[in-house]
Write a protein that holds these residues in place. Sequence first.
Motif, PDB file in Angstrom:
ATOM      1  N   VAL A 193      14.969 -10.600  30.899  1.00 19.10           N
ATOM      2  CA  VAL A 193      13.771 -10.139  31.592  1.00 19.10           C
ATOM      3  C   VAL A 193      14.009  -8.702  32.025  1.00 19.10           C
ATOM      4  CG1 VAL A 193      12.271 -10.476  33.576  1.00 19.10           C
ATOM      5  CG2 VAL A 193      13.239 -12.443  32.406  1.00 19.10           C
ATOM      6  N   LYS A 194      13.116  -7.841  31.645  1.00 23.70           N
ATOM      7  CA  LYS A 194      13.224  -6.445  32.025  1.00 23.70           C
ATOM      8  C   LYS A 194      12.819  -6.274  33.485  1.00 23.70           C
ATOM      9  CE  LYS A 194      12.028  -4.653  27.461  1.00 23.70           C
ATOM     10  NZ  LYS A 194      11.036  -3.866  26.732  1.00 23.70           N
ATOM     11  N   GLN A 217       9.108  -6.088  33.984  1.00 20.00           N
ATOM     12  CA  GLN A 217       8.458  -7.391  33.821  1.00 20.00           C
ATOM     13  C   GLN A 217       8.577  -8.189  35.127  1.00 20.00           C
ATOM     14  OE1 GLN A 217      10.684  -8.737  30.391  1.00 20.00           O
ATOM     15  NE2 GLN A 217       8.834  -8.674  29.129  1.00 20.00           N
ATOM     16  N   PHE A 268       3.538  -5.336  33.848  1.00 19.69           N
ATOM     17  CA  PHE A 268       4.120  -6.420  33.056  1.00 19.69           C
ATOM     18  C   PHE A 268       3.843  -6.234  31.563  1.00 19.69           C
ATOM     19  CE2 PHE A 268       4.269 -10.587  31.091  1.00 19.69           C
ATOM     20  CZ  PHE A 268       5.474 -11.077  31.573  1.00 19.69           C
ATOM     21  N   ILE A 269       2.600  -5.954  31.217  1.00 16.75           N
ATOM     22  CA  ILE A 269       2.220  -5.796  29.809  1.00 16.75           C
ATOM     23  C   ILE A 269       2.908  -4.582  29.198  1.00 16.75           C
ATOM     24  CG2 ILE A 269       0.284  -5.255  28.268  1.00 16.75           C
ATOM     25  CD1 ILE A 269      -1.451  -7.047  30.165  1.00 16.75           C
ATOM     26  N   GLN A 270       2.912  -3.455  29.919  1.00 20.11           N
ATOM     27  CA  GLN A 270       3.545  -2.242  29.401  1.00 20.11           C
ATOM     28  C   GLN A 270       5.030  -2.468  29.164  1.00 20.11           C
ATOM     29  OE1 GLN A 270       5.849   0.037  30.941  1.00 20.11           O
ATOM     30  NE2 GLN A 270       5.718   1.473  29.249  1.00 20.11           N
ATOM     31  N   SER A 271       5.689  -3.165  30.064  1.00 14.94           N
ATOM     32  CA  SER A 271       7.120  -3.421  29.917  1.00 14.94           C
ATOM     33  C   SER A 271       7.397  -4.391  28.772  1.00 14.94           C
ATOM     34  CB  SER A 271       7.685  -3.992  31.218  1.00 14.94           C
ATOM     35  OG  SER A 271       9.044  -4.280  31.069  1.00 14.94           O
ATOM     36  N   THR A 272       6.519  -5.354  28.582  1.00 17.51           N
ATOM     37  CA  THR A 272       6.697  -6.318  27.500  1.00 17.51           C
ATOM     38  C   THR A 272       6.571  -5.640  26.137  1.00 17.51           C
ATOM     39  OG1 THR A 272       5.822  -8.068  28.906  1.00 17.51           O
ATOM     40  CG2 THR A 272       5.841  -8.497  26.551  1.00 17.51           C
ATOM     41  N   VAL A 273       5.649  -4.721  26.017  1.00 15.63           N
ATOM     42  CA  VAL A 273       5.414  -4.014  24.756  1.00 15.63           C
ATOM     43  C   VAL A 273       6.509  -2.977  24.493  1.00 15.63           C
ATOM     44  CG1 VAL A 273       3.810  -2.452  23.571  1.00 15.63           C
ATOM     45  CG2 VAL A 273       2.931  -4.399  24.854  1.00 15.63           C
ATOM     46  N   LYS A 304      10.000  -1.059  24.030  1.00 15.44           N
ATOM     47  CA  LYS A 304      11.291  -1.425  23.442  1.00 15.44           C
ATOM     48  C   LYS A 304      12.453  -0.730  24.157  1.00 15.44           C
ATOM     49  CE  LYS A 304       9.258  -3.683  20.119  1.00 15.44           C
ATOM     50  NZ  LYS A 304       9.025  -5.071  20.278  1.00 15.44           N
TER      51      LYS A 304
END
Length: 156
Positions: free
Chosen positions: A5-6, A9, A59-64, A66
């Motif tokens: 988990v970043k 996130q 959350f979405i930006q971190s998930t996308v 790399k």
Amino acid sequence: MKIAVKRDQFVGAFLILIGGVYFALAGKIDFPMAPDYPGPKAFPYIAIFGLIICGLGIFIQSTVSKVPQKMFMVRDGWVDLIKSFLALVVYVIGLKFLGYFISTPVLLFVLSVFFGKKVKVKLVGRILFAVLVTVAVYVFYVYGFGMKLPVGALFQ
């Protein structure tokens, strides 16, 4: 299987969770909302909406993304986070019983101590900050918006 988990996130999910908790707490504010006068109940809902939207975005930006991230909070950071959250919970309870004019300057003073550890500010400066911000917010809401702020059950 190890799930990584970043940091962002976690922060985004935490903001969403806190937004949900605050939404439940704001629902307990005993003040009717009307289309022509939303009252003091509207501001918490606006803030909660912003909190959840920001959490979703993070959350979405971190998930996308790399990009790898390092460890983000040491023990002292977690302790400060928990103390701040507990201070806000006590503030909400204080608003109900003690009202705005007692609870708000106390919260602002406590938060200025929590977050101002590395900045040397005299006690008088912290007290002045808490009182001036409390008065400014009061003037803004009462005279600018014509809203009432909580008086507290002990003073009614």
